[in-house]
Design a protein around this motif. Sequence first.
Motif, mmCIF file in Angstrom:
data_model
loop_
_atom_site.group_PDB
_atom_site.id
_atom_site.type_symbol
_atom_site.label_atom_id
_atom_site.label_comp_id
_atom_site.label_asym_id
_atom_site.label_seq_id
_atom_site.Cartn_x
_atom_site.Cartn_y
_atom_site.Cartn_z
ATOM 1 N N GLU A 174 1.019 -1.139 0.168
ATOM 2 C CA GLU A 174 -0.120 0.051 -0.132
ATOM 3 C C GLU A 174 1.293 1.223 0.264
ATOM 4 O O GLU A 174 1.716 1.697 0.614
ATOM 5 N N PHE A 175 0.345 1.990 -0.918
ATOM 6 C CA PHE A 175 1.955 3.729 -0.714
ATOM 7 C C PHE A 175 0.690 4.459 -2.055
ATOM 8 O O PHE A 175 -0.578 4.620 -2.085
ATOM 9 N N ALA A 176 1.385 5.752 -1.023
ATOM 10 C CA ALA A 176 0.273 6.763 -2.232
ATOM 11 C C ALA A 176 2.075 7.945 -2.126
ATOM 12 O O ALA A 176 2.555 8.489 -1.347
ATOM 13 N N VAL A 177 1.484 8.765 -3.389
ATOM 14 C CA VAL A 177 2.338 9.666 -3.505
ATOM 15 C C VAL A 177 1.906 10.909 -3.758
ATOM 16 O O VAL A 177 1.544 11.125 -4.517
ATOM 17 N N TYR A 201 -2.877 6.580 -5.191
ATOM 18 C CA TYR A 201 -2.843 5.975 -4.352
ATOM 19 C C TYR A 201 -3.198 4.338 -5.009
ATOM 20 O O TYR A 201 -3.582 4.440 -5.438
ATOM 21 N N ILE A 202 -2.726 3.389 -4.262
ATOM 22 C CA ILE A 202 -2.640 1.989 -4.622
ATOM 23 C C ILE A 202 -2.623 1.107 -3.380
ATOM 24 O O ILE A 202 -1.921 1.351 -2.640
ATOM 25 N N PHE A 203 -4.489 0.537 -3.304
ATOM 26 C CA PHE A 203 -4.264 -0.142 -2.208
ATOM 27 C C PHE A 203 -4.773 -1.981 -2.881
ATOM 28 O O PHE A 203 -5.292 -1.766 -2.924
ATOM 29 N N PRO A 204 -3.577 -2.601 -2.206
ATOM 30 C CA PRO A 204 -3.253 -4.263 -2.457
ATOM 31 C C PRO A 204 -4.278 -4.337 -1.088
ATOM 32 O O PRO A 204 -4.926 -4.076 -0.004
ATOM 33 N N ARG A 205 -5.592 -5.588 -1.571
ATOM 34 C CA ARG A 205 -6.747 -5.926 -0.997
ATOM 35 C C ARG A 205 -6.139 -7.742 -0.560
ATOM 36 O O ARG A 205 -5.790 -7.717 -1.233
ATOM 37 N N LYS A 206 -6.902 -7.498 0.243
ATOM 38 C CA LYS A 206 -7.175 -8.632 0.796
ATOM 39 C C LYS A 206 -6.635 -9.654 -0.165
ATOM 40 O O LYS A 206 -6.516 -11.079 0.248
ATOM 41 N N GLY A 233 -7.048 -9.884 -3.085
ATOM 42 C CA GLY A 233 -6.427 -9.859 -4.555
ATOM 43 C C GLY A 233 -7.242 -8.709 -4.995
ATOM 44 O O GLY A 233 -8.030 -8.061 -4.792
ATOM 45 N N GLY A 234 -6.284 -8.033 -5.798
ATOM 46 C CA GLY A 234 -5.976 -7.060 -6.473
ATOM 47 C C GLY A 234 -6.374 -5.908 -5.971
ATOM 48 O O GLY A 234 -5.577 -5.897 -4.820
ATOM 49 N N SER A 235 -6.732 -4.509 -6.389
ATOM 50 C CA SER A 235 -5.752 -4.140 -5.591
ATOM 51 C C SER A 235 -6.990 -2.615 -5.817
ATOM 52 O O SER A 235 -8.151 -2.597 -7.537
ATOM 53 N N ILE A 236 -6.376 -0.942 -5.650
ATOM 54 C CA ILE A 236 -8.118 -0.287 -5.769
ATOM 55 C C ILE A 236 -6.954 0.913 -6.292
ATOM 56 O O ILE A 236 -5.368 0.855 -5.652
ATOM 57 N N ILE A 237 -6.632 1.607 -7.196
ATOM 58 C CA ILE A 237 -5.883 3.050 -7.555
ATOM 59 C C ILE A 237 -6.692 3.757 -7.556
ATOM 60 O O ILE A 237 -7.719 3.992 -8.627
ATOM 61 N N GLY A 238 -6.174 5.192 -7.213
ATOM 62 C CA GLY A 238 -6.978 6.747 -6.860
ATOM 63 C C GLY A 238 -5.426 7.352 -6.960
ATOM 64 O O GLY A 238 -4.809 7.402 -7.127
ATOM 65 N N GLY A 239 -6.333 8.925 -7.561
ATOM 66 C CA GLY A 239 -7.581 8.829 -7.392
ATOM 67 C C GLY A 239 -6.852 10.841 -8.084
ATOM 68 O O GLY A 239 -6.475 11.431 -8.365
ATOM 69 N N CYS A 240 -8.499 10.889 -7.770
ATOM 70 C CA CYS A 240 -9.184 12.632 -7.951
ATOM 71 C C CYS A 240 -9.262 13.044 -6.137
ATOM 72 O O CYS A 240 -9.952 12.417 -5.245
ATOM 73 N N HIS A 241 -9.635 14.653 -6.682
ATOM 74 C CA HIS A 241 -9.814 15.652 -5.185
ATOM 75 C C HIS A 241 -11.135 16.303 -6.145
ATOM 76 O O HIS A 241 -9.857 17.686 -6.118
ATOM 77 N N ARG A 242 -11.527 16.273 -6.479
ATOM 78 C CA ARG A 242 -12.602 17.900 -7.509
ATOM 79 C C ARG A 242 -14.028 18.201 -6.303
ATOM 80 O O ARG A 242 -14.858 17.273 -6.518
ATOM 81 N N GLU A 243 -13.880 19.383 -6.660
ATOM 82 C CA GLU A 243 -14.820 19.982 -5.637
ATOM 83 C C GLU A 243 -15.768 20.570 -6.933
ATOM 84 O O GLU A 243 -16.812 20.682 -5.967
ATOM 85 N N ASN A 244 -15.698 20.664 -8.183
ATOM 86 C CA ASN A 244 -16.423 21.900 -8.568
ATOM 87 C C ASN A 244 -16.009 20.408 -10.327
ATOM 88 O O ASN A 244 -14.923 20.359 -11.105
#
Length: 362
Positions: free
Chosen positions: A227-230, A243-248, A250-261
């Motif tokens: 798991e890490f974030a840059v 950010y990348i979160f490997p899940r228990k 298997g597979g992973s979550i990859i993100g992301g963004c922070h858009r207010e508008n």
Amino acid sequence: MVQANIVVVGAGVSGLTTAVELKKSHPSYDITIVSSHLPGDISPDFTSPFAGANWHSFATIEDKRLQTYDLEGYKRLVQLAETDPKSGIWANDSYCFYSQSAVEEMGNKKPDPWYKHKVENYQTIPPEQLLPGTAHGYRFKGVVITVPIYLNYLLQKALEMGIAIKRVSALKEIGSARQLHSSGKRADVVVNCTGLLAKNIKGYRDPNRQYPVLGQVLHVRNNARTEFAVDGVDPSRPDESLYIFPRKEGGSIIGGCHRENFDSTDEDKELTKRLIDRAIKYAPELIDRSFKNNPEFMDIITVGVGQRPFRDGGVRVEQDPDLHWLVHNYGAGAGGYQGSYGFSSEAVRLVRMAAESIHSKI
């Protein structure tokens, strides 16, 4: 022990956690969860299923209140990871990296998180172990939560404890929740865990602005090493990150963004491409067949686009100043999972006070 009829409005992570913690602390409470969405539903208005999710506190050095909430969340989530595999929580090393531009933006002061002496196994990453293109980093024992498993885990806990679940239309006025208790009697206390929908409900006042912030994540079958974030991954796009979160499982979550508008909750295909390119750059094992038999391409299961429930001033956990029977727990922004046990602990205290006050007048 005071007996009370409680209605919790909302079945996201805040509502479910609050209901379960209320029943644990006060078995005499008769609790009903009412919600227009339940775990398993997918809607841009239902934020919880779209989360990554991990523990990385956003509290500033000055924000002692949020620090307290997040620290309780950290302890409880790590405990669940170590003691209850059914929860879908995985304890592993969490790495936080900062690009040179990110460090320069902070006045060349290397980040020194408030929790460095609070979390387990914290250490600064030596320069020779930094990711290419990063100037600073640290690691600690963190957690990754598989949200579909965890939300259903909380839902099953609620059902096992005798908490009633009712699917209802989205509330237009908070006072109507008092008539939705499963007993047919009027609820003594209502807990407002409506997240993003809180800004649309009438019958109470909030002096602070509530607003959605768009996020987009990829759920892929590819496995990451850790798991890490840059931070500061692309200085030209300050509302994007990696950010990348490997899940228990298997597979992973990859993100992301922070858009207010934003104009749409549809997938931003160009962002998807940027996320894939960044992920492969910083975690090449994702497409390396020699690592956990990964495919040699990014095998996307889903692209999740959701709206985080932000609020100026942060999460609102308090008894309503005008309505003695109403307790609020909403507006957690991107920190709903990591702070959930801290928020709920405070909500439990406030519900107890409200219930005791009401019954003392009977």
